[in-house]
Design a protein around this motif. Sequence first.
Motif, PDB file in Angstrom:
ATOM      1  N   LYS A 277       1.000  -1.167   0.134  1.00 57.61           N
ATOM      2  CA  LYS A 277      -0.088  -0.111  -0.064  1.00 57.61           C
ATOM      3  C   LYS A 277       0.998   1.191  -0.024  1.00 57.61           C
ATOM      4  CE  LYS A 277      -3.987  -1.862   2.435  1.00 57.61           C
ATOM      5  NZ  LYS A 277      -4.980  -2.000   3.574  1.00 57.61           N
ATOM      6  N   VAL A 278       0.737   2.081  -1.031  1.00 58.98           N
ATOM      7  CA  VAL A 278       1.727   3.239  -1.224  1.00 58.98           C
ATOM      8  C   VAL A 278       0.890   4.638  -1.345  1.00 58.98           C
ATOM      9  CG1 VAL A 278       3.377   4.137  -2.643  1.00 58.98           C
ATOM     10  CG2 VAL A 278       3.124   1.703  -2.424  1.00 58.98           C
TER      11      VAL A 278
ATOM     12  N   ARG B   2       0.589   5.652 -12.006  1.00 62.78           N
ATOM     13  CA  ARG B   2       0.453   4.563 -12.996  1.00 62.78           C
ATOM     14  C   ARG B   2       1.158   3.263 -13.005  1.00 62.78           C
ATOM     15  NH1 ARG B   2       0.677   7.713 -16.773  1.00 62.78           N
ATOM     16  NH2 ARG B   2      -1.529   8.518 -16.688  1.00 62.78           N
ATOM     17  N   ALA B   3       2.546   3.604 -12.815  1.00 61.95           N
ATOM     18  CA  ALA B   3       3.490   2.564 -12.801  1.00 61.95           C
ATOM     19  C   ALA B   3       3.625   1.743 -11.562  1.00 61.95           C
ATOM     20  CB  ALA B   3       5.072   3.210 -12.853  1.00 61.95           C
ATOM     21  N   LEU B   4       3.057   2.139 -10.501  1.00 68.10           N
ATOM     22  CA  LEU B   4       2.888   1.481  -9.293  1.00 68.10           C
ATOM     23  C   LEU B   4       1.561   0.568  -9.240  1.00 68.10           C
ATOM     24  CD1 LEU B   4       3.848   4.096  -6.558  1.00 68.10           C
ATOM     25  CD2 LEU B   4       4.916   1.877  -7.195  1.00 68.10           C
ATOM     26  N   ALA B   5       0.382   1.192  -9.927  1.00 61.27           N
ATOM     27  CA  ALA B   5      -0.707   0.458 -10.140  1.00 61.27           C
ATOM     28  C   ALA B   5      -0.668  -0.483 -11.184  1.00 61.27           C
ATOM     29  CB  ALA B   5      -1.820   1.464 -10.473  1.00 61.27           C
TER      30      ALA B   5
ATOM     31  N   ASP C 280      -1.347  -1.474  -4.273  1.00 63.33           N
ATOM     32  CA  ASP C 280      -2.471  -0.457  -3.845  1.00 63.33           C
ATOM     33  C   ASP C 280      -2.176   1.064  -3.786  1.00 63.33           C
ATOM     34  OD1 ASP C 280      -4.712   0.547  -2.786  1.00 63.33           O
ATOM     35  OD2 ASP C 280      -5.006  -0.968  -1.211  1.00 63.33           O
ATOM     36  N   VAL C 281      -2.548   1.867  -4.523  1.00 58.88           N
ATOM     37  CA  VAL C 281      -1.982   2.959  -4.824  1.00 58.88           C
ATOM     38  C   VAL C 281      -3.180   4.167  -4.232  1.00 58.88           C
ATOM     39  CG1 VAL C 281      -0.663   4.813  -6.026  1.00 58.88           C
ATOM     40  CG2 VAL C 281      -0.720   2.362  -6.423  1.00 58.88           C
ATOM     41  N   THR C 282      -2.516   5.283  -3.723  1.00 61.25           N
ATOM     42  CA  THR C 282      -3.559   6.369  -3.343  1.00 61.25           C
ATOM     43  C   THR C 282      -2.517   7.691  -3.554  1.00 61.25           C
ATOM     44  OG1 THR C 282      -4.448   5.423  -1.597  1.00 61.25           O
ATOM     45  CG2 THR C 282      -4.952   7.619  -1.423  1.00 61.25           C
ATOM     46  N   ALA C 283      -3.109   8.415  -4.393  1.00 62.79           N
ATOM     47  CA  ALA C 283      -2.649   9.891  -4.596  1.00 62.79           C
ATOM     48  C   ALA C 283      -3.218  10.901  -3.751  1.00 62.79           C
ATOM     49  CB  ALA C 283      -3.131  10.052  -6.089  1.00 62.79           C
ATOM     50  N   LEU C 284      -2.043  11.443  -2.745  1.00 62.02           N
ATOM     51  CA  LEU C 284      -2.720  12.625  -2.015  1.00 62.02           C
ATOM     52  C   LEU C 284      -2.389  13.769  -2.893  1.00 62.02           C
ATOM     53  CD1 LEU C 284      -3.306  13.553   0.815  1.00 62.02           C
ATOM     54  CD2 LEU C 284      -0.796  13.667   1.240  1.00 62.02           C
TER      55      LEU C 284
ATOM     56  N   LEU D 164      12.976   8.023 -14.962  1.00 63.15           N
ATOM     57  CA  LEU D 164      13.058   8.320 -13.431  1.00 63.15           C
ATOM     58  C   LEU D 164      12.049   7.379 -12.614  1.00 63.15           C
ATOM     59  CD1 LEU D 164      14.078   9.772 -11.220  1.00 63.15           C
ATOM     60  CD2 LEU D 164      12.540  11.687 -11.559  1.00 63.15           C
ATOM     61  N   VAL D 165      10.900   7.242 -13.162  1.00 63.90           N
ATOM     62  CA  VAL D 165       9.945   6.439 -12.709  1.00 63.90           C
ATOM     63  C   VAL D 165      10.156   5.047 -12.124  1.00 63.90           C
ATOM     64  CG1 VAL D 165       7.673   5.769 -12.625  1.00 63.90           C
ATOM     65  CG2 VAL D 165       8.025   8.041 -12.875  1.00 63.90           C
ATOM     66  N   PRO D 166      10.613   4.226 -12.987  1.00 64.74           N
ATOM     67  CA  PRO D 166      10.992   3.021 -12.726  1.00 64.74           C
ATOM     68  C   PRO D 166      12.231   2.835 -11.614  1.00 64.74           C
ATOM     69  CG  PRO D 166      10.991   3.227 -15.038  1.00 64.74           C
ATOM     70  CD  PRO D 166      11.184   4.723 -14.371  1.00 64.74           C
ATOM     71  N   MET D 167      13.024   3.751 -11.264  1.00 72.22           N
ATOM     72  CA  MET D 167      14.008   3.821 -10.175  1.00 72.22           C
ATOM     73  C   MET D 167      13.190   4.028  -8.879  1.00 72.22           C
ATOM     74  SD  MET D 167      17.083   6.071 -12.126  1.00 72.22           S
ATOM     75  CE  MET D 167      17.129   5.848 -13.987  1.00 72.22           C
TER      76      MET D 167
END
Length: 298
Positions: free
Chosen positions: A2-3, A18-21, A26-30, A191-194
């Motif tokens: 859960k991130v 998007r990458a995490l999902a 389990d992703v929540t954007a704050l 950057l995102v995959p890192m």
Amino acid sequence: MKVLVAGGTGFIGSYLCRALADGDHDVTALSRSGGETPDGVDIATGDVTDYDSIAGAVEGQDAVVNLVALSPLFEPKGGNVMHDRIHRAGTENLLNAAEEAGVERFIQLSALGADPDGDTAYIRAKGQAEAVVRESGLDWTIFRPSVVFGEGGEFVSFTKRLKGMFAPGVPLYPLPGGGKTRFQPIHVEDLVPMLVEALEADEHVGETYEIGGPETLTLRQVTDLVYEAERKGVTIVPLPMPLAKIGLSVLGAIPGFPMGPDQYRSLQFDNTTADNDVVAFGVDSDELTTLGAHLGGR
């Protein structure tokens, strides 16, 4: 896992969520004011400067990624004091909420040159935020990227806006200092995959990574690439730094003008890595997307 991605509806945040999902997290954007999220991503409303507004969103998470940031390219509304309020105090609130909730992993997006005693309010606040992260009891990783570009980013549009400030309506482009400031732009999708790997792999805990793209470009070279990609002619002429300082200092006193003395100071030091830490993620810098390739494919 859960991130919670603080700043998850922003430029980098939307790509990361998007990458995490897609990776079955389990992703929540704050977000301070809501917004759109990719499929499979929840959203929570909260302001990192208000602890009570974010504590509930942090509760139950396994990891927190802090992407909340003001741009170093423009003076923020409310003045440079906002850098401390958002970057240092906001980070402190997220860390306190995470520790209270029993969160284990914390990823901090900082900036190249972050230094508590740095030359600009942005750099100082980023450096102070890093210190708070390191003093926490969480498993932390800090990223210091150079400028990040990609669809939805501000770096490319900044070069055109800069021209509009100094030479609106004419085919001349007076670049401060002749555009000698150097950058090492990195594509958001590189950057995102890192960031994702840093969340998933224990080997990155306690590390600070300086991340840059495959090439070092001066502001003048960046400007040439932007206008060449749009097939527009522009003549670049050097604007002596003392004149740029006077111009930005005077114009910065005008309500609504987006730049000021801090932005002048930021153009006096390079935004490049000493050793590009992309290698820590098994990445060869030659494999990364260049700014020219991105502009040519738009």
